[in-house]
Design a protein around this motif. Sequence first.
Motif, PDB file in Angstrom:
ATOM      1  N   ALA A   1       0.864  -1.123   0.394  1.00  0.00           N
ATOM      2  CA  ALA A   1       0.146  -0.072   0.345  1.00  0.00           C
ATOM      3  C   ALA A   1       0.970   1.124  -0.017  1.00  0.00           C
ATOM      4  N   GLU A   2       2.359   1.004   0.412  1.00  0.00           N
ATOM      5  CA  GLU A   2       2.955   2.322   0.685  1.00  0.00           C
ATOM      6  C   GLU A   2       3.292   2.408  -0.613  1.00  0.00           C
ATOM      7  N   ARG A   3       3.824   0.690  -1.214  1.00  0.00           N
ATOM      8  CA  ARG A   3       4.468   0.968  -2.747  1.00  0.00           C
ATOM      9  C   ARG A   3       3.721   1.938  -4.005  1.00  0.00           C
ATOM     10  N   TYR A   4       2.242   2.216  -3.696  1.00  0.00           N
ATOM     11  CA  TYR A   4       1.034   2.724  -4.126  1.00  0.00           C
ATOM     12  C   TYR A   4       1.212   3.701  -4.439  1.00  0.00           C
ATOM     13  N   ARG A   5       1.298   4.584  -2.695  1.00  0.00           N
ATOM     14  CA  ARG A   5       0.832   5.992  -2.643  1.00  0.00           C
ATOM     15  C   ARG A   5       2.601   6.469  -3.098  1.00  0.00           C
ATOM     16  N   ARG A   6       3.378   5.863  -2.955  1.00  0.00           N
ATOM     17  CA  ARG A   6       4.625   6.481  -3.657  1.00  0.00           C
ATOM     18  C   ARG A   6       4.611   6.735  -4.344  1.00  0.00           C
ATOM     19  N   GLU A   7       4.520   5.430  -5.288  1.00  0.00           N
ATOM     20  CA  GLU A   7       4.617   5.728  -6.963  1.00  0.00           C
ATOM     21  C   GLU A   7       3.496   4.967  -7.722  1.00  0.00           C
ATOM     22  N   GLY A   8       2.691   4.687  -7.498  1.00  0.00           N
ATOM     23  CA  GLY A   8       1.571   5.072  -8.265  1.00  0.00           C
ATOM     24  C   GLY A   8       0.886   3.241  -8.882  1.00  0.00           C
ATOM     25  N   ALA A   9       0.170   3.062  -9.601  1.00  0.00           N
ATOM     26  CA  ALA A   9      -0.390   1.709  -9.673  1.00  0.00           C
ATOM     27  C   ALA A   9       1.130   0.897 -10.517  1.00  0.00           C
ATOM     28  N   ALA A  10       2.203   1.392 -10.903  1.00  0.00           N
ATOM     29  CA  ALA A  10       2.669   0.863 -12.327  1.00  0.00           C
ATOM     30  C   ALA A  10       2.949  -0.496 -11.489  1.00  0.00           C
ATOM     31  N   PRO A  11       4.497  -0.581 -10.416  1.00  0.00           N
ATOM     32  CA  PRO A  11       5.085  -1.311  -9.356  1.00  0.00           C
ATOM     33  C   PRO A  11       3.759  -2.396  -8.936  1.00  0.00           C
ATOM     34  N   VAL A  12       2.962  -2.188  -8.457  1.00  0.00           N
ATOM     35  CA  VAL A  12       1.574  -2.908  -8.596  1.00  0.00           C
ATOM     36  C   VAL A  12       1.149  -3.644  -9.460  1.00  0.00           C
ATOM     37  N   LEU A  13       0.900  -3.389 -10.919  1.00  0.00           N
ATOM     38  CA  LEU A  13       0.632  -4.099 -12.024  1.00  0.00           C
ATOM     39  C   LEU A  13       1.407  -5.073 -12.438  1.00  0.00           C
ATOM     40  N   ALA A  14       2.624  -3.884 -12.345  1.00  0.00           N
ATOM     41  CA  ALA A  14       4.127  -4.794 -12.457  1.00  0.00           C
ATOM     42  C   ALA A  14       4.321  -6.574 -12.039  1.00  0.00           C
ATOM     43  N   ALA A  15       4.192  -6.524 -10.520  1.00  0.00           N
ATOM     44  CA  ALA A  15       3.868  -7.260  -9.840  1.00  0.00           C
ATOM     45  C   ALA A  15       3.628  -8.431  -9.923  1.00  0.00           C
ATOM     46  N   TRP A  16       2.349  -7.781 -10.120  1.00  0.00           N
ATOM     47  CA  TRP A  16       0.836  -8.718  -9.893  1.00  0.00           C
ATOM     48  C   TRP A  16       0.969  -9.271 -11.404  1.00  0.00           C
ATOM     49  N   ARG A  17       0.926  -9.025 -12.427  1.00  0.00           N
ATOM     50  CA  ARG A  17       1.900  -9.707 -13.839  1.00  0.00           C
ATOM     51  C   ARG A  17       2.860 -10.701 -13.888  1.00  0.00           C
ATOM     52  N   GLU A  18       3.931 -10.803 -13.300  1.00  0.00           N
ATOM     53  CA  GLU A  18       4.618 -11.844 -12.620  1.00  0.00           C
ATOM     54  C   GLU A  18       4.158 -12.603 -12.004  1.00  0.00           C
ATOM     55  N   ARG A  19       2.989 -13.012 -11.576  1.00  0.00           N
ATOM     56  CA  ARG A  19       2.992 -14.385 -10.983  1.00  0.00           C
ATOM     57  C   ARG A  19       2.128 -14.598 -11.138  1.00  0.00           C
ATOM     58  N   ASP A  20       1.145 -13.315 -12.173  1.00  0.00           N
ATOM     59  CA  ASP A  20      -0.228 -13.953 -13.575  1.00  0.00           C
ATOM     60  C   ASP A  20       0.366 -15.323 -13.550  1.00  0.00           C
ATOM     61  N   ILE A  21      -1.010 -16.365 -13.538  1.00  0.00           N
ATOM     62  CA  ILE A  21      -1.305 -17.625 -13.917  1.00  0.00           C
ATOM     63  C   ILE A  21      -2.271 -17.914 -15.451  1.00  0.00           C
ATOM     64  N   LEU A  22      -3.408 -16.100 -15.603  1.00  0.00           N
ATOM     65  CA  LEU A  22      -3.942 -16.698 -16.850  1.00  0.00           C
ATOM     66  C   LEU A  22      -3.511 -16.514 -17.981  1.00  0.00           C
ATOM     67  N   THR A  23      -2.658 -15.607 -17.883  1.00  0.00           N
ATOM     68  CA  THR A  23      -2.801 -15.335 -19.378  1.00  0.00           C
ATOM     69  C   THR A  23      -2.169 -15.858 -20.463  1.00  0.00           C
ATOM     70  N   GLY A  24      -2.988 -16.210 -21.642  1.00  0.00           N
ATOM     71  CA  GLY A  24      -2.245 -16.742 -22.710  1.00  0.00           C
ATOM     72  C   GLY A  24      -2.655 -18.388 -22.527  1.00  0.00           C
ATOM     73  N   ARG A  25      -3.917 -18.147 -21.222  1.00  0.00           N
ATOM     74  CA  ARG A  25      -4.575 -19.665 -20.593  1.00  0.00           C
ATOM     75  C   ARG A  25      -5.635 -19.403 -21.564  1.00  0.00           C
ATOM     76  N   ARG A  26      -6.196 -20.613 -21.765  1.00  0.00           N
ATOM     77  CA  ARG A  26      -8.130 -20.626 -22.858  1.00  0.00           C
ATOM     78  C   ARG A  26      -9.048 -20.693 -21.245  1.00  0.00           C
ATOM     79  N   VAL A  27     -10.068 -19.637 -21.450  1.00  0.00           N
ATOM     80  CA  VAL A  27     -10.983 -20.259 -20.121  1.00  0.00           C
ATOM     81  C   VAL A  27     -11.793 -19.618 -21.375  1.00  0.00           C
ATOM     82  N   THR A  28     -13.586 -19.927 -19.840  1.00  0.00           N
ATOM     83  CA  THR A  28     -14.456 -19.867 -19.882  1.00  0.00           C
ATOM     84  C   THR A  28     -15.477 -18.531 -19.643  1.00  0.00           C
ATOM     85  N   VAL A  29     -15.773 -18.229 -20.275  1.00  0.00           N
ATOM     86  CA  VAL A  29     -16.144 -16.715 -19.128  1.00  0.00           C
ATOM     87  C   VAL A  29     -17.641 -16.469 -19.166  1.00  0.00           C
ATOM     88  N   ARG A  30     -18.088 -16.839 -17.486  1.00  0.00           N
ATOM     89  CA  ARG A  30     -19.882 -16.622 -17.282  1.00  0.00           C
ATOM     90  C   ARG A  30     -20.216 -15.860 -16.825  1.00  0.00           C
TER      91      ARG A  30
END
Length: 268
Positions: free
Chosen positions: A199-228
Amino acid sequence: MILVDTLSIEAIRRQLRSRVVGRHLYLFSEVESTNTVLRHLARSGAGEGTVVLAEGQRHGRGRIGQEWFSPSGVNLYASVLFRERLTPGEAPLFAFVAGLAVADAVKDLGLSPAIKWPNDVRVDGKKVAGSLVECATRGEAVDFLVLGVGVNLNVDPAALRAALGEAAASASSLSAIIGREIDRSAFAASYLGHLDSWAERYRREGAAPVLAAWRERDILTGRRVTVRGSATSFDGHVLGVDGGGHLVVQDTLGRRHTVLTEEIRNLD
């Protein structure tokens, strides 16, 4: 059922390293849900960083109204109050800090966590945690945010199977994965400390580092899914997460969809 020592505010405070999160800690034996309790406290003027913990929940909730199995004495159920200067459109991305903090606390145990959009933390393909954000607005601004998490720490897999049925096949607990009981107060302190840092990093640096870190841990990108959803259902593959924290899925006809609240199920 595996039981460990009850949660202890004293033990949590002794191990907690944070500036804002945990300024005020409330611990209950059982509540409707920690988010419900904290919403009431927030409307009564509770300060940023207030934390509500409970040994058990009668009606814990996950995303899209799903019930979160909340047996007493074995897991972590915690909600944290934030009064960030955000617009409602910025709230979903800010809420990513909860998943990142859980993932970091799990990593501290020597495991390799991943995140499934928007709020599942998984280890070895099994769901061990989820988070729920609730947002109150005042005009065009966020008045307060409540970030709630449920983490399966020491719940017995047999109890998960009895409660969840077929859904238990994709769930587990950290103790079952790691092979030993988890100190719940220590894990709570670890999670709250990591949440404070993100939360402190978000306040200091904005959303970019949060989104970048989240994308590093993401397991859905490139996967086939059903959206309901209530209005539509389709199959497609995940292109990634956009700058607002929403999932972008391309359907089988090549059309792009921005997914906000729909249910996502893996096809591969």
